[in-house]
Structure formats: structure tokens, C-alpha cells
Motif scaffolding. Structure first.
Motif, PDB file in Angstrom:
ATOM      1  N   ARG A  21     -24.042   0.385 -35.561  1.00  0.00           N
ATOM      2  CA  ARG A  21     -24.669  -0.035 -36.812  1.00  0.00           C
ATOM      3  C   ARG A  21     -26.179   0.199 -36.759  1.00  0.00           C
ATOM      4  O   ARG A  21     -26.799   0.118 -35.697  1.00  0.00           O
ATOM      5  N   SER A  22     -26.779   0.456 -37.899  1.00  0.00           N
ATOM      6  CA  SER A  22     -28.220   0.718 -37.970  1.00  0.00           C
ATOM      7  C   SER A  22     -28.984  -0.468 -37.378  1.00  0.00           C
ATOM      8  O   SER A  22     -28.757  -1.624 -37.772  1.00  0.00           O
ATOM      9  N   THR A  23     -29.889  -0.170 -36.449  1.00  0.00           N
ATOM     10  CA  THR A  23     -30.602  -1.223 -35.732  1.00  0.00           C
ATOM     11  C   THR A  23     -32.044  -0.815 -35.458  1.00  0.00           C
ATOM     12  O   THR A  23     -32.319   0.342 -35.137  1.00  0.00           O
ATOM     13  N   ILE A  24     -32.949  -1.782 -35.603  1.00  0.00           N
ATOM     14  CA  ILE A  24     -34.352  -1.617 -35.203  1.00  0.00           C
ATOM     15  C   ILE A  24     -34.718  -2.789 -34.305  1.00  0.00           C
ATOM     16  O   ILE A  24     -34.521  -3.945 -34.679  1.00  0.00           O
ATOM     17  N   ILE A  25     -35.211  -2.494 -33.119  1.00  0.00           N
ATOM     18  CA  ILE A  25     -35.725  -3.521 -32.206  1.00  0.00           C
ATOM     19  C   ILE A  25     -37.182  -3.176 -31.924  1.00  0.00           C
ATOM     20  O   ILE A  25     -37.474  -2.068 -31.455  1.00  0.00           O
ATOM     21  N   ALA A  26     -38.088  -4.090 -32.226  1.00  0.00           N
ATOM     22  CA  ALA A  26     -39.509  -3.794 -32.067  1.00  0.00           C
ATOM     23  C   ALA A  26     -40.230  -4.973 -31.446  1.00  0.00           C
ATOM     24  O   ALA A  26     -39.846  -6.126 -31.634  1.00  0.00           O
ATOM     25  N   GLY A  27     -41.276  -4.674 -30.697  1.00  0.00           N
ATOM     26  CA  GLY A  27     -42.073  -5.743 -30.112  1.00  0.00           C
ATOM     27  C   GLY A  27     -42.697  -5.357 -28.792  1.00  0.00           C
ATOM     28  O   GLY A  27     -42.798  -4.181 -28.423  1.00  0.00           O
ATOM     29  N   ASP A  28     -43.112  -6.384 -28.075  1.00  0.00           N
ATOM     30  CA  ASP A  28     -43.706  -6.241 -26.743  1.00  0.00           C
ATOM     31  C   ASP A  28     -42.588  -6.418 -25.727  1.00  0.00           C
ATOM     32  O   ASP A  28     -42.181  -7.534 -25.428  1.00  0.00           O
ATOM     33  N   PHE A  29     -42.099  -5.307 -25.176  1.00  0.00           N
ATOM     34  CA  PHE A  29     -40.964  -5.343 -24.249  1.00  0.00           C
ATOM     35  C   PHE A  29     -41.386  -5.661 -22.815  1.00  0.00           C
ATOM     36  O   PHE A  29     -40.532  -5.888 -21.962  1.00  0.00           O
ATOM     37  N   ASN A  30     -42.687  -5.637 -22.554  1.00  0.00           N
ATOM     38  CA  ASN A  30     -43.174  -5.818 -21.180  1.00  0.00           C
ATOM     39  C   ASN A  30     -42.456  -4.871 -20.215  1.00  0.00           C
ATOM     40  O   ASN A  30     -42.154  -5.210 -19.076  1.00  0.00           O
TER      41      ASN A  30
END
Length: 346
Positions: free
Chosen positions: A253-262
Motif C-alpha cells: 500500500r502507498s506509504t510515506i515515512i519521514a523524519g529523523d531516523f538517527n
């Protein structure tokens, strides 16, 4: 009158002794130089061994892997030392280490173009404001870049309140957040409709939602696992594992994961997220896979890229940029994602 006659053998013997002494000193210097090169190559090889084994290892390996490209410097120095020492085995070792480093500096993952026509475009921004130290700078960037999805890490109560006051509800009517003090707070703002979704349980706030992008549901998740501090590597690995589980649960399924992954592409735990969800790094798609996002205290060519926007293969990416917004240790990442759909799904 007494006279002293010089022994004819004295001068050649003295010259031979001096030559032997010079040879001995040169050999000792070369041995010391070879040892120095060997020590450097041993350290680099230890880190490369974990990279080769697809493992992050114990401290200090995860911390060193974050700056893997900069191991070129000690490796090149070691190679030079082995040449000066005339140590052939060391030369081969140094060349092999340089080759492996060059290989692993290549961007991870594929860049195949999505199938189908473009149906929607999203401007995505992620920013770690470091405990509200640079919310004002973030606001300036938001007004200039006008993102559709805004992921804000380390956004405490004051930061959250400022965003409510300064960004009109008419402009960002949808919101998902974890309200907390210090680095635990995080906010996700959106111009497109958001439906609430279970967030990933972790030390730092990681809100989630399902966005309605012109009738197409898109899973959105803010990422902010704990950093790999010497006594917290296990926790860092565990929380990245939870993000990996979220990615895998998407099942295409369409997914966006964003941020500070360290974490960088040189960490096995981060690559596992990409592989589990068939995700692609937007900066990598736009040719900026090694652009540093942290720390801002060092010049731009240095540092590591630990802030990411990841998306499933039905998204293409362009115009990825890392912005310095002021008094925060992270650069803000902004990128345009385009959602594609096959004919039968439109």
C-alpha cells in the motif's frame, strides 16, 4: 720523534659501520611506519567487516558507520604509510579497503520509474527543531516551501502551540501529534485530509495517519527512534525494528515515512526498513543520497544524512533539498513526491 700510523682498514670499517647503522635506522622507521598503517587499516577493516556482514555491531561500530564515507581519509593515509614502508601486503590491504569503501558509498536501492500516470503531487517537509530552538526558522521555511505534509520532530508544547498560532487552520486543517515536553513531542500537519491511525509505541513521539490524496489512501508515519548512544544501541535497534514492522505491514500500500531516523544507508537496521516495505529514499531518487542533514555545526560536505523521506515505489521524487533554518542541529529536508497509479486503478 714518535709517530702514529693510521690503520688502513679503519676508514672502510667505519664507513661500513655507519652504513649499517643508517640501514638499521631506516628499517626501524619503515617498521614503525608499517605498524602505523596496519593499525589504521585494522580499525577501518573492523568497521567494514560489520558492513560486509550486514550488521551494525556493538558500540562504537554504529556510530562509525554513520560516517562511513569519511573512513576514506584514514584508509588513504594508511595506504600512503604502507607505500612509504614498502610493505606490499599492506599496500594490497589498503587498496582492497579503499575499493570496499568506494563500493559501499554507492547509493542503496533502485531508482526505477513508477508505473502508471501521475495522479497527485505532494510537497513533503521534515524538520527536527531541537526542543523548539528553531520553530521560527521552520515557520519561515514552511511559508517559502509551502509543504502539503509537514513532519516536525522534537516539537514540545511550546513548539506545538506556536505552530497552531502561526499556521492558520485554513491552511493546515489536519493534524496528528504526540504532545509532550522536550524531544518526546512530535507533530504531523497536513493540507490533505488525515484519518487517525495507531502510532508506533516508542520513547519519542511518532504519530501516524492515513492521508486521503485525491481519493487515494496513503499511510503516513513520522519516524524518530532513539539515537545510537553508547548505552542505548539496543534501544535504537529495537525502535528501528518497529519502524521496519510498520513498513512491512503496508504490504504494497502507498506509504510515506519521514523524519529523523538517527540512521544512514550504511546502517543495516535502516536498510532493513527499506527492504521490508520496498521503500525508496526520496533524496536518493533525486541524486542527493549523501547530502548531510546532521550535524549543522560542521561544514556541509561533512556530517551524515540521518533525516529521510521514504516512500513506496508508486512515488517518484524531485527537487530534494536540505535547508539550514537556524539554531538547530539538523537540516530540514523538503522534497516533492508524485503519486502514480496504473490505468486500472484510476
Amino acid at each position: 720523534m714518535d709517530s702514529v700510523t693510521a690503520n688502513p682498514a679503519t676508514e672502510p670499517e667505519a664507513e661500513a659501520a655507519a652504513e649499517a647503522g643508517t640501514h638499521t635506522r631506516g628499517r626501524r622507521r619503515r617498521r614503525g611506519t608499517a605498524w602505523s598503517g596496519g593499525i589504521l587499516l585494522s580499525g577501518v577493516s573492523a568497521v567494514l567487516g560489520f558492513r560486509l556482514a550486514d550488521s551494525d555491531g556493538p558500540t562504537p561500530v554504529p556510530q562509525l558507520l554513520a560516517f562511513l564515507p569519511w573512513l576514506l581519509l584514514p584508509t588513504a593515509t594508511a595506504l600512503l604509510l604502507t607505500v612509504l614502508a614498502r610493505w606490499r601486503t599492506g599496500m594490497v590491504w589498503g587498496v582492497a579497503a579503499l575499493g570496499l569503501l568506494a563500493w559501499y558509498m554507492e547509493p542503496y536501492g533502485n531508482t526505477d520509474a513508477p508505473k502508471g500516470r501521475a495522479v497527485a503531487e505532494l510537497r513533503v517537509m521534515t524538520s527536527n527543531v531541537e526542543y523548539d530552538r528553531e520553530t521560527a526558522g521552520l515557520l519561515r521555511a514552511v511559508r517559502e516551501e509551502r509543504p502539503d505534509l509537514l513532519f516536525v520532530e522534537e516539537c514540545d508544547h511550546a513548539c506545538s502551540a506556536t505552530l497552531r498560532e502561526e499556521l492558520p487552520r485554513a491552511e493546515y486543517p489536519y493534524r496528528a501529534s504526540v504532545d509532550a515536553y522536550g524531544p518526546e513531542g512530535s507533530v504531523l500537519l497536513s493540507k490533505v485530509p488525515l484519518k487517525r491511525a495507531p502510532r508506533i509505541p516508542a520513547t519519542l513521539g511518532m504519530p501516524a495517519a492515513v492521508a486521503d490524496v485525491k481519493g487515494h489512501p496513503v499511510r503516513v508515519q513520522l519516524a524518530h527512534p532513539m539515537p545510537p548512544m553508547p548505552r542505548q544501541v539496543g534501544l535504537w535497534r529495537e525502535e528501528l525494528g518497529k519502524i521496519r514492522e510498520y513498513a512491512a505491514a503496508g504490504e504494497g500500500r502507498s506509504t510515506i515515512i519521514a523524519g529523523d531516523f538517527n540512521a544512514t544507508q550504511d546502517h543495516a537496521a535502516f536498510r532493513a526498513i527499506l527492504d521490508a516495505g520496498r521503500l525508496r529514499d526520496a533524496a536518493r531518487l533525486d541524486g542527493s543520497s549523501r547530502a548531510p542533514s546532521w550535524p549543522t555545526a560542521v561544514p556541509s560536505p561533512l556530517g551524515a544524512q540521518i533525516d529521510h523521506v521514504l516512500a513506496t515505489p508508486d512515488f517518484s521524487a524531485r527537487d530534494a533539498r536540505f535547508l539550514e533554518i537556524g539554531d538547530t542541529d539538523h537540516r530540514t529536508l523538503v522534497v516533492t513526491l508524485t503519486l502514480h497509479r496504473p490505468e486500472k486503478e484510476r
